[in-house]
Design an enzyme around this catalytic site. Structure first.
Site, PDB file in Angstrom:
ATOM      1  N   CYS A  54      65.330   7.157  24.128  1.00  0.00           N
ATOM      2  CA  CYS A  54      65.476   6.477  25.423  1.00  0.00           C
ATOM      3  C   CYS A  54      66.750   5.621  25.467  1.00  0.00           C
ATOM      4  O   CYS A  54      67.537   5.712  26.419  1.00  0.00           O
ATOM      5  CB  CYS A  54      64.248   5.629  25.709  1.00  0.00           C
ATOM      6  SG  CYS A  54      63.683   4.654  24.299  1.00  0.00           S
TER       7      CYS A  54
ATOM      8  N   HIS B 255      63.850  -1.491  28.499  1.00  0.00           N
ATOM      9  CA  HIS B 255      64.950  -2.029  27.694  1.00  0.00           C
ATOM     10  C   HIS B 255      66.034  -2.545  28.641  1.00  0.00           C
ATOM     11  O   HIS B 255      66.171  -2.049  29.763  1.00  0.00           O
ATOM     12  CB  HIS B 255      65.625  -0.946  26.851  1.00  0.00           C
ATOM     13  CG  HIS B 255      64.721  -0.177  25.954  1.00  0.00           C
ATOM     14  ND1 HIS B 255      64.008  -0.746  24.927  1.00  0.00           N
ATOM     15  CD2 HIS B 255      64.442   1.153  25.893  1.00  0.00           C
ATOM     16  CE1 HIS B 255      63.341   0.193  24.278  1.00  0.00           C
ATOM     17  NE2 HIS B 255      63.564   1.357  24.845  1.00  0.00           N
TER      18      HIS B 255
HETATM   19  P1  NAD Z   1      52.747   8.806  21.357  1.00  0.00           P
HETATM   20  O1  NAD Z   1      52.147   8.209  20.137  1.00  0.00           O
HETATM   21  O2  NAD Z   1      52.490   8.171  22.667  1.00  0.00           O
HETATM   22  O3  NAD Z   1      52.301  10.324  21.478  1.00  0.00           O
HETATM   23  C1  NAD Z   1      52.324  11.211  20.404  1.00  0.00           C
HETATM   24  C2  NAD Z   1      51.232  12.253  20.587  1.00  0.00           C
HETATM   25  O4  NAD Z   1      51.327  13.183  19.506  1.00  0.00           O
HETATM   26  C3  NAD Z   1      49.841  11.679  20.572  1.00  0.00           C
HETATM   27  O5  NAD Z   1      49.099  12.255  21.611  1.00  0.00           O
HETATM   28  C4  NAD Z   1      49.270  12.111  19.221  1.00  0.00           C
HETATM   29  O6  NAD Z   1      47.885  12.331  19.277  1.00  0.00           O
HETATM   30  C5  NAD Z   1      50.013  13.415  18.990  1.00  0.00           C
HETATM   31  N1  NAD Z   1      50.102  13.805  17.566  1.00  0.00           N
HETATM   32  C6  NAD Z   1      49.824  13.079  16.459  1.00  0.00           C
HETATM   33  N2  NAD Z   1      50.021  13.823  15.352  1.00  0.00           N
HETATM   34  C7  NAD Z   1      50.441  15.031  15.760  1.00  0.00           C
HETATM   35  C8  NAD Z   1      50.794  16.225  15.086  1.00  0.00           C
HETATM   36  N3  NAD Z   1      50.754  16.321  13.750  1.00  0.00           N
HETATM   37  N4  NAD Z   1      51.208  17.285  15.825  1.00  0.00           N
HETATM   38  C9  NAD Z   1      51.251  17.211  17.173  1.00  0.00           C
HETATM   39  N5  NAD Z   1      50.907  16.092  17.856  1.00  0.00           N
HETATM   40  C10 NAD Z   1      50.505  15.026  17.165  1.00  0.00           C
HETATM   41  O7  NAD Z   1      54.301   8.909  21.054  1.00  0.00           O
HETATM   42  P2  NAD Z   1      55.478   8.948  22.118  1.00  0.00           P
HETATM   43  O8  NAD Z   1      55.853   7.563  22.472  1.00  0.00           O
HETATM   44  O9  NAD Z   1      55.154   9.927  23.189  1.00  0.00           O
HETATM   45  O10 NAD Z   1      56.673   9.495  21.209  1.00  0.00           O
HETATM   46  C11 NAD Z   1      56.839  10.884  20.977  1.00  0.00           C
HETATM   47  C12 NAD Z   1      58.274  11.136  20.577  1.00  0.00           C
HETATM   48  O11 NAD Z   1      59.119  10.755  21.684  1.00  0.00           O
HETATM   49  C13 NAD Z   1      58.791  10.330  19.375  1.00  0.00           C
HETATM   50  O12 NAD Z   1      59.752  11.081  18.697  1.00  0.00           O
HETATM   51  C14 NAD Z   1      59.451   9.123  20.027  1.00  0.00           C
HETATM   52  O13 NAD Z   1      60.430   8.517  19.224  1.00  0.00           O
HETATM   53  C15 NAD Z   1      60.077   9.795  21.242  1.00  0.00           C
HETATM   54  N6  NAD Z   1      60.367   8.871  22.349  1.00  0.00           N
HETATM   55  C16 NAD Z   1      59.459   7.921  22.701  1.00  0.00           C
HETATM   56  C17 NAD Z   1      59.770   7.036  23.728  1.00  0.00           C
HETATM   57  C18 NAD Z   1      58.845   5.937  24.126  1.00  0.00           C
HETATM   58  O14 NAD Z   1      59.303   4.895  24.538  1.00  0.00           O
HETATM   59  N7  NAD Z   1      57.534   6.114  24.047  1.00  0.00           N
HETATM   60  C19 NAD Z   1      60.989   7.166  24.405  1.00  0.00           C
HETATM   61  C20 NAD Z   1      61.864   8.207  24.069  1.00  0.00           C
HETATM   62  C21 NAD Z   1      61.542   9.046  23.018  1.00  0.00           C
END
Ligand code: NAD
Length: 338
Positions: free
Chosen positions: A142, A222
């Site tokens: 992000c 942010h």
């Molecule tokens: P999150 O924890 O909200 O969601 C992750 C999901 O993946 C959950 O539903 C979880 O149950 C599932 N999961 C757990 N283990 C798993 C596995 N082995 N295989 C498949 N799925 C699995 O996380 P998020 O915030 O959505 O982040 C996901 C990615 O996006 C990360 O790389 C993070 O850095 C990136 N990201 C997050 C944000 C943010 O602010 N939330 C912003 C940009 C990028």
């Protein structure tokens, strides 16, 4: 034309938003999503009509016991898809990659993965072409997406010498109840500079950028304080014009009541599902030029800014449309810049 079939591995904060955005496009559809446990997100996914699969094969029984049977496992889901969007937690995407390789499935990873997980680190307006036809692409985080969009838009119009940026980071996402920062400001990292500079360079390799970052007790957005040293004299109006021409940047003004991220979120609550703000919110009245250096402040909604980037990455990797057409289509369907 038949829609391309997309799987979502990890239906969490990013996964559910990307899933809904995919189903708003005419050329792609979600054929299944995965969860690791039968929680309210899993139940909501089924309610919304998504086919649910177990992200971890051994957990199929747990879903059955909870009364929400799954269609199968991630491996079953990947048998008949054109691409998987991996939105699993930080570093888990890299663990999932061997499965995608084994099955020969194209995959998009998110910014929580190291850059070497993929062939390309992606931002739609900055390097769409690099992702065309690729098997593995990483949509940058992000903060990196927000910085890259801003820098690219300035750089496209006015050559830049160097960028220095400080990120004031929301400590966790709104749903988190297990971690956070109640009353403090955390230099993050303490040893400077932060990783965001090199991450921007994974998309824009020729930009001289150094970044610092602090976590603060807020969950909403942010804020970035950016200074850009320009090669040639540029006026504040020139900068405003350049930014106003990029749909993925939204210019806001304090005179309209945008005095903090709280106000931007209140505005977004009226604008979009889940108050998702896909655009950088740049304060037009923050823009100042001093001694050839541009100063600008922007706010980034961490939960949604990468959503349009995932859609454009799908089109690039599956060669559905060229850069201009894809971005235009995504912007139209997500109502960006209108
Ligand atoms: P999150 O924890 O909200 O969601 C992750 C999901 O993946 C959950 O539903 C979880 O149950 C599932 N999961 C757990 N283990 C798993 C596995 N082995 N295989 C498949 N799925 C699995 O996380 P998020 O915030 O959505 O982040 C996901 C990615 O996006 C990360 O790389 C993070 O850095 C990136 N990201 C997050 C944000 C943010 O602010 N939330 C912003 C940009 C990028």
């Amino acid at each position: 034309m038949a829609k391309v079939k997309i799987a979502i591995n990890g239906y969490g904060t990013i996964g559910k938003r990307v899933a809904d955005a995919i189903n708003m496009q005419p050329d792609m559809e979600v054929v299944g999503v995965t969860k690791t446990k039968p929680d309210f997100d899993a139940k909501m996914a089924v309610k919304k009509g998504y086919k649910l699969y177990a992200a971890i094969p051994e957990r199929v029984k747990v879903f059955e016991e909870a009364g929400i049977p799954v269609e199968g496992t991630i491996e079953d889901l990947l048998q008949d898809v054109d691409l998987v969007v991996d939105a699993s937690p930080n570093k888990v995407g890299a663990q999932n990659k061997p499965l995608y390789e084994k099955l020969g499935v194209k995959a998009i990873f998110q910014g929580g993965e190291k850059k070497d997980v993929a062939e390309v680190s992606f931002n739609a307006i900055a390097n769409f072409e690099k992702a065309i036809g690729k098997q593995f692409v990483r949509v940058v985080s992000c903060n990196t997406t927000g910085l890259t969009r801003l820098i690219y838009t300035i750089k496209k119009n006015y050559p830049i010498k160097k960028v220095r940026a400080t990120m004031i980071r929301r400590v966790v996402d709104p749903k988190e109840d297990k971690k956070g920062l109640v009353n403090g400001i955390e230099p993050n990292p303490i040893k400077l500079p932060s990783h965001h500079g090199p991450d921007v360079q994974s998309v824009l390799p020729d930009v001289n950028i150094v970044t610092t970052a602090f976590k603060v007790p807020t969950t909403l957005m942010h804020v970035h304080s950016v200074s850009i040293e320009l090669q040639d004299p540029v006026s504040e109006d020139d900068v405003l014009k350049a930014l106003s021409e990029e749909p993925r940047i939204m210019l806001i003004n304090s005179a309209d009541g945008f005095t903090s991220t709280t106000r931007i979120v209140e505005f977004s609550r009226e604008l979009r599902l889940r108050y998702d703000l896909y655009e950088n919110a740049v304060w037009a009245d923050s823009i100042g030029i001093v001694d050839g250096e541009l100063y600008v402040t922007q706010a980034i909604n961490q939960e949604s800014i990468v959503v349009p980037e995932n859609i454009d990455a799908i089109r690039a990797m599956l060669e559905l449309k060229d850069k201009e057409e894809s971005i235009k289509e995504t912007n139209k369907n997500l109502k960006i810049g209108i």
